[in-house]
Scaffold this active site. Structure first.
Site, mmCIF file in Angstrom:
data_model
loop_
_atom_site.group_PDB
_atom_site.id
_atom_site.type_symbol
_atom_site.label_atom_id
_atom_site.label_comp_id
_atom_site.label_asym_id
_atom_site.label_seq_id
_atom_site.Cartn_x
_atom_site.Cartn_y
_atom_site.Cartn_z
ATOM 1 N N GLY A 44 77.670 -73.619 61.733
ATOM 2 C CA GLY A 44 78.465 -73.251 60.555
ATOM 3 C C GLY A 44 79.552 -74.225 60.148
ATOM 4 O O GLY A 44 79.941 -74.280 58.986
ATOM 5 N N ASP A 100 83.718 -72.499 61.258
ATOM 6 C CA ASP A 100 83.685 -72.078 59.854
ATOM 7 C C ASP A 100 84.570 -70.870 59.597
ATOM 8 O O ASP A 100 85.334 -70.842 58.648
ATOM 9 C CB ASP A 100 82.224 -71.804 59.410
ATOM 10 C CG ASP A 100 81.456 -70.879 60.357
ATOM 11 O OD1 ASP A 100 82.032 -70.417 61.359
ATOM 12 O OD2 ASP A 100 80.268 -70.622 60.090
ATOM 13 N N ASP A 103 86.170 -64.432 62.773
ATOM 14 C CA ASP A 103 85.847 -63.049 62.405
ATOM 15 C C ASP A 103 86.412 -62.138 63.492
ATOM 16 O O ASP A 103 87.588 -61.776 63.453
ATOM 17 C CB ASP A 103 84.323 -62.950 62.239
ATOM 18 C CG ASP A 103 83.829 -61.575 61.858
ATOM 19 O OD1 ASP A 103 84.638 -60.707 61.535
ATOM 20 O OD2 ASP A 103 82.600 -61.344 61.887
ATOM 21 N N LYS A 131 88.889 -63.931 58.579
ATOM 22 C CA LYS A 131 88.597 -62.623 57.976
ATOM 23 C C LYS A 131 89.692 -61.643 58.351
ATOM 24 O O LYS A 131 90.034 -61.529 59.528
ATOM 25 C CB LYS A 131 87.249 -62.122 58.492
ATOM 26 C CG LYS A 131 86.324 -61.656 57.400
ATOM 27 C CD LYS A 131 85.066 -61.074 57.961
ATOM 28 C CE LYS A 131 83.899 -61.993 57.806
ATOM 29 N NZ LYS A 131 82.632 -61.384 58.246
ATOM 30 N N PHE A 152 80.799 -59.892 54.120
ATOM 31 C CA PHE A 152 80.007 -61.003 54.657
ATOM 32 C C PHE A 152 79.962 -62.123 53.635
ATOM 33 O O PHE A 152 79.535 -61.922 52.498
ATOM 34 C CB PHE A 152 78.602 -60.533 55.037
ATOM 35 C CG PHE A 152 77.968 -61.447 56.028
ATOM 36 C CD1 PHE A 152 78.309 -61.387 57.362
ATOM 37 C CD2 PHE A 152 77.061 -62.409 55.611
ATOM 38 C CE1 PHE A 152 77.742 -62.260 58.292
ATOM 39 C CE2 PHE A 152 76.490 -63.285 56.531
ATOM 40 C CZ PHE A 152 76.831 -63.205 57.863
ATOM 41 N N VAL A 153 80.413 -63.296 54.045
ATOM 42 C CA VAL A 153 80.497 -64.421 53.112
ATOM 43 C C VAL A 153 79.514 -65.519 53.509
ATOM 44 O O VAL A 153 79.175 -65.678 54.684
ATOM 45 C CB VAL A 153 81.935 -64.990 53.031
ATOM 46 C CG1 VAL A 153 82.870 -63.982 52.396
ATOM 47 C CG2 VAL A 153 82.447 -65.408 54.399
ATOM 48 N N ASP A 159 76.084 -69.054 56.867
ATOM 49 C CA ASP A 159 74.731 -68.595 56.529
ATOM 50 C C ASP A 159 74.581 -67.092 56.640
ATOM 51 O O ASP A 159 75.390 -66.404 57.272
ATOM 52 C CB ASP A 159 73.720 -69.228 57.480
ATOM 53 C CG ASP A 159 73.763 -68.569 58.867
ATOM 54 O OD1 ASP A 159 74.847 -68.526 59.468
ATOM 55 O OD2 ASP A 159 72.726 -68.063 59.322
ATOM 56 N N ARG A 165 73.622 -71.999 53.490
ATOM 57 C CA ARG A 165 74.615 -72.967 54.010
ATOM 58 C C ARG A 165 74.917 -74.046 52.990
ATOM 59 O O ARG A 165 75.973 -74.664 53.022
ATOM 60 C CB ARG A 165 74.076 -73.649 55.273
ATOM 61 C CG ARG A 165 73.911 -72.727 56.462
ATOM 62 C CD ARG A 165 73.709 -73.569 57.728
ATOM 63 N NE ARG A 165 73.105 -72.802 58.807
ATOM 64 C CZ ARG A 165 73.770 -72.020 59.647
ATOM 65 N NH1 ARG A 165 75.073 -71.889 59.523
ATOM 66 N NH2 ARG A 165 73.157 -71.371 60.595
HETATM 67 P P1 IMP Z 1 83.501 -64.400 65.671
HETATM 68 O O1 IMP Z 1 83.073 -64.833 67.039
HETATM 69 O O2 IMP Z 1 83.293 -62.917 65.465
HETATM 70 O O3 IMP Z 1 84.880 -64.840 65.275
HETATM 71 O O4 IMP Z 1 82.495 -65.006 64.652
HETATM 72 C C1 IMP Z 1 82.367 -66.298 64.544
HETATM 73 C C2 IMP Z 1 80.996 -66.704 64.085
HETATM 74 O O5 IMP Z 1 80.231 -65.659 63.456
HETATM 75 C C3 IMP Z 1 81.228 -67.733 63.027
HETATM 76 O O6 IMP Z 1 81.235 -69.021 63.615
HETATM 77 C C4 IMP Z 1 80.055 -67.541 62.103
HETATM 78 O O7 IMP Z 1 78.990 -68.337 62.575
HETATM 79 C C5 IMP Z 1 79.673 -66.105 62.241
HETATM 80 N N1 IMP Z 1 80.217 -65.263 61.140
HETATM 81 C C6 IMP Z 1 81.213 -64.359 61.216
HETATM 82 N N2 IMP Z 1 81.454 -63.794 60.015
HETATM 83 C C7 IMP Z 1 80.603 -64.386 59.148
HETATM 84 C C8 IMP Z 1 80.373 -64.238 57.723
HETATM 85 O O8 IMP Z 1 81.017 -63.469 56.986
HETATM 86 N N3 IMP Z 1 79.400 -65.026 57.200
HETATM 87 C C9 IMP Z 1 78.663 -65.908 57.933
HETATM 88 N N4 IMP Z 1 78.851 -66.068 59.258
HETATM 89 C C10 IMP Z 1 79.808 -65.313 59.865
HETATM 90 MG MG MG Z 2 79.460 -70.012 63.962
#
Ligand code: IMP
Ligand code: MG
Length: 182
Positions: A44, A100, A103, A131, A152-153, A159, A165
């Site tokens: 990402g 990227d 979340d 987020k 979801f973006v 992606d 992407r």
């Molecule tokens: P986290 O571990 O929950 O912080 O999520 C991180 C990973 O989940 C990011 O590097 C993204 O690859 C993916 N991700 C989380 N939210 C989104 C979204 O809204 N769109 C696309 N990918 C996301």
């Molecule tokens: Mg990622």
């Protein structure tokens, strides 16, 4: 024009450029005169990584790691981290992990101790998007270009099922668009 369904644009390419320039300025000020290694979290971060490093007027190295949360559509699943691409030469260097989106935060939270084992001088994090209201860990990214609402973006590296992407902007994927995506 890319043949994707119409989506709500959250951040235009101009807004992205400006936000990334601001974040690059803050990163540049922070790391002046320090040996910096930027570590992109694949896949990402690749678009952000390419733009960000060209805005940093500092000597730096670039490395990659891969993190995949086996998402079932938009819901996070178990996280698999592959640091094999990363050279062990980060000892004594300042590492900036670039992803990227922040979340739940689990990806960066789990990556940091793995990088720490390689003996860097410091480990910090930079993300394009944060987020709001989703964090499940006891950390915040050090550098954030934009806060975005829950949802979801896609685009600019992000992606849905390995698509979108290549959009030059950040768009919100509505639930019905997720169902329709082949
Ligand atoms: P986290 O571990 O929950 O912080 O999520 C991180 C990973 O989940 C990011 O590097 C993204 O690859 C993916 N991700 C989380 N939210 C989104 C979204 O809204 N769109 C696309 N990918 C996301
Ligand atoms: Mg990622």
């Amino acid at each position: 024009m890319i043949d994707y369904p119409p989506m709500k644009i959250l951040l235009t390419d101009d807004q992205l450029r400006e936000g990334i320039r601001r974040m690059a300025d803050a990163i540049g000020k922070h790391y002046q005169h320090k040996p910096l290694t930027i570590v992109g979290v694949m896949i990402g971060s690749i678009v952000l990584l390419a733009d960000l490093i060209r805005l940093l007027n500092l000597p730096l190295r670039v490395e990659l790691v891969q993190a995949r949360s086996y998402r079932n559509g938009t819901r996070p699943g178990p996280l698999v981290i592959n640091t094999e691409l990363l050279s062990t030469k980060v000892r004594g260097r300042h590492v900036l992990l670039v992803d990227d989106i922040f979340d739940t935060g689990r990806t960066l939270w789990e990556l940091i101790p793995q990088i720490d084992e390689l003996g860097p001088e410091s480990v910090r994090t930079a993300v394009l998007l944060q987020k709001q209201g989703c964090c499940e860990v006891k950390m915040k990214p050090d550098f954030v270009a934009f806060d975005v609402p829950k949802g979801f973006v896609v685009g600019y590296g992000l992606d849905y099922n390995d698509q979108y992407r290549n959009l030059p902007h950040i768009a919100l994927l509505e639930p019905q668009e997720m169902e329709e995506t082949p």
